[in-house]
Scaffold this active site. Structure first.
Site, PDB file in Angstrom:
ATOM      1  N   HIS A  63       0.821  -1.215   0.000  1.00  0.00           N
ATOM      2  CA  HIS A  63       0.000   0.000   0.000  1.00  0.00           C
ATOM      3  C   HIS A  63       0.853   1.263   0.000  1.00  0.00           C
ATOM      4  O   HIS A  63       0.326   2.368   0.153  1.00  0.00           O
ATOM      5  CB  HIS A  63      -0.960   0.005   1.195  1.00  0.00           C
ATOM      6  CG  HIS A  63      -2.024  -1.034   1.098  1.00  0.00           C
ATOM      7  ND1 HIS A  63      -2.783  -1.433   2.187  1.00  0.00           N
ATOM      8  CD2 HIS A  63      -2.459  -1.763   0.037  1.00  0.00           C
ATOM      9  CE1 HIS A  63      -3.635  -2.369   1.789  1.00  0.00           C
ATOM     10  NE2 HIS A  63      -3.454  -2.584   0.495  1.00  0.00           N
ATOM     11  N   CYS A  88      11.337   9.034 -14.605  1.00  0.00           N
ATOM     12  CA  CYS A  88      12.477   8.115 -14.675  1.00  0.00           C
ATOM     13  C   CYS A  88      12.412   7.000 -13.642  1.00  0.00           C
ATOM     14  O   CYS A  88      13.222   6.072 -13.689  1.00  0.00           O
ATOM     15  CB  CYS A  88      13.789   8.878 -14.515  1.00  0.00           C
ATOM     16  SG  CYS A  88      14.079   9.529 -12.846  1.00  0.00           S
TER      17      CYS A  88
END
Length: 453
Positions: A195, A206
């Protein structure tokens, strides 16, 4: 008359519709009155019911069955929410059984939920005083500072570190976003935070990852994860191109560093948007970021699965759990409340995580859990670096650099990368300084203040 529907649109038609509405309303009121009378009669003992009430219950058998079933379900749900602790002898015997299972298992996967962090004063969701439970009951949530940075790893967190070092933890899957497993020193290569982590932000362009010294989830919402900062990672391609302009002999060593993404000089930065890693209800999140592949591989080969402080209400719907069931691994559950997988478990221990894991270490001959070391806490290191950067800039009367400045609060300072090391004093000072503004707490603190979920 309406030529398309055949319905009367005159005064007579309106009167008929109003009469029909009044009739439906009267029927609903009669049903509600009957329902209330039946509930009142059922609340009494059989000997105390009047003749009229007994006749009503006899004539309303279907309603009686329906109300009785609903009452039974409500009582069962209430009982399941209650926390129960077994006596010390039972717990000791079950811990010895768990130790025996761990010794025989060649692959053990651990799942942790909010219950492992409650002793750090972080409220859980479905516990007796959980955020969701209080919201459903209309009660105020438990008092909490709202600062995850104030929390410290519990004895259970530290015990997992010791167990992993001795080979009793093949992989750890956590539903928590508090980052306490990382702060305890548990190796991230063996950890999947499915989570997210409130202290981690990543570049949407990136994929660079930043472990921060503050809760970065302050702006987090469903499908809205930008933190307001930009990626400061050097562009390896631009750096390599610049280095190629130098003499080949001089730049040979630097070219390899540039290919690894290490910036030299004033090369272009990535500049992509940084986003938090929190997964909200209804979101899937990034599988690669949260090490889903590693968790799935470990679950597929697990011989033993140990669940700590989780009701499994959410986890049971994940592919991870399907992999565990397909493998038919033995299941051990440590939780104070009923879980939906209790019946299929080889062992269920009704006790707190701290107590069970401390006893488990003794049973395995590993002694007490290691002590939490603030100077080794990577989050506090990042907080300390942020504090030192701000202090240095203030002493020189210079503005902070772009990668040190918080873009979501121009008056604040952003923690630098935890690749740099900080002293114990600086880390503790940073823990007090970072998050002192109104952006502290993040998504978890905001959710604790809501009344509906």
């Amino acid at each position: 008359m309406d030529s398309l529907t055949g319905a009367s649109t005159g005064p007579g038609g309106r009167a008929a519709r109003k009469a029909e509405q009044r009739l439906r309303l009267a029927e609903k009121e009669a049903e509600a009155s009957t329902r209330a009378a039946v509930k009142k009669a059922l609340a009494k003992a059989a000997a105390e019911r009047s003749v009229a009430e007994r006749h009503l219950l006899h004539t309303q058998r279907q309603l009686v069955l329906k109300l009785t079933a609903a009452k039974t379900r409500t009582a069962l749900a209430k009982k399941r929410r209650e926390e129960a602790r077994e006596d010390a002898t039972q717990v000791d015997d079950k811990v010895l059984s768990l130790a025996a299972l761990l010794r025989r298992s060649t692959s053990t996967v651990w799942f942790t939920g909010a219950g492992i962090s409650t002793s750090s004063d972080i409220p859980d969701y479905r516990g007796v005083n959980g955020i969701r439970t209080c919201a459903q009951a209309g009660r105020a949530p438990p008092r909490w500072s709202g600062r995850l940075l104030d929390a410290r790893p519990t004895p259970a967190h530290m015990a997992l570190v010791a167990l992993q070092r001795r080979g009793f933890v093949s992989h750890l899957v956590s539903q928590n976003i508090d980052g306490l497993h990382v702060r305890s020193g548990f190796p991230r290569a063996h950890l999947s935070e499915v989570h997210g982590n409130a202290f981690v932000e990543t570049c949407a362009r990136c994929g660079a990852e930043y472990l921060r010294g503050e809760d970065v989830s302050g702006r987090s919402a469903f499908r809205r994860h930008r933190t307001g900062r930009r990626c400061a990672r050097r562009d390896a391609r631009d750096a390599a191109a610049a280095l190629c302009e130098k003499d080949e002999d001089e730049s040979h060593g630097d070219a390899a560093a540039a290919a690894d993404g290490v910036g030299h000089g004033e090369h272009a930065q990535c500049g992509g948007d940084l986003v938090d890693t929190i997964v909200h209800f209804g979101e899937k999140g990034s599988a690669a970021l949260r090490r889903w592949a590693e968790a799935l591989d470990a679950s597929r080969t697990a011989e033993l699965v140990v669940v700590l402080g989780s009701s499994l209400s959410v986890m049971r719907h994940y592919p991870l759990w399907s992999a565990v069931q397909a493998k038919r691994a033995r299941l051990v559950i440590v939780n104070l409340q009923w879980t939906c997988k209790d019946k299929g478990a080889a062992l269920v221990i009704r006790e707190g995580c701290d107590c069970v894991l401390q006893k488990l270490l003794v049973a395995l001959g590993l002694g007490p859990p290691p002590t939490y070391q603030p100077h080794a806490d990577v989050v506090l290191m990042a907080a300390g670096q942020a504090s030192m950067a701000a202090a240095a800039a203030a002493a020189k009367n210079e503005p902070l650099s772009s990668d040190e400045r918080r873009r979501d609060d121009p008056d604040g300072d952003s923690p630098s990368s935890v690749a740099e090391q900080g002293t114990v004093g600086a880390a503790q000072a940073g823990a007090r300084a970072v998050g002192a503004d109104g952006a502290v707490g993040g998504w978890f603190a905001r959710s604790a203040k809501r009344r509906k979920y």
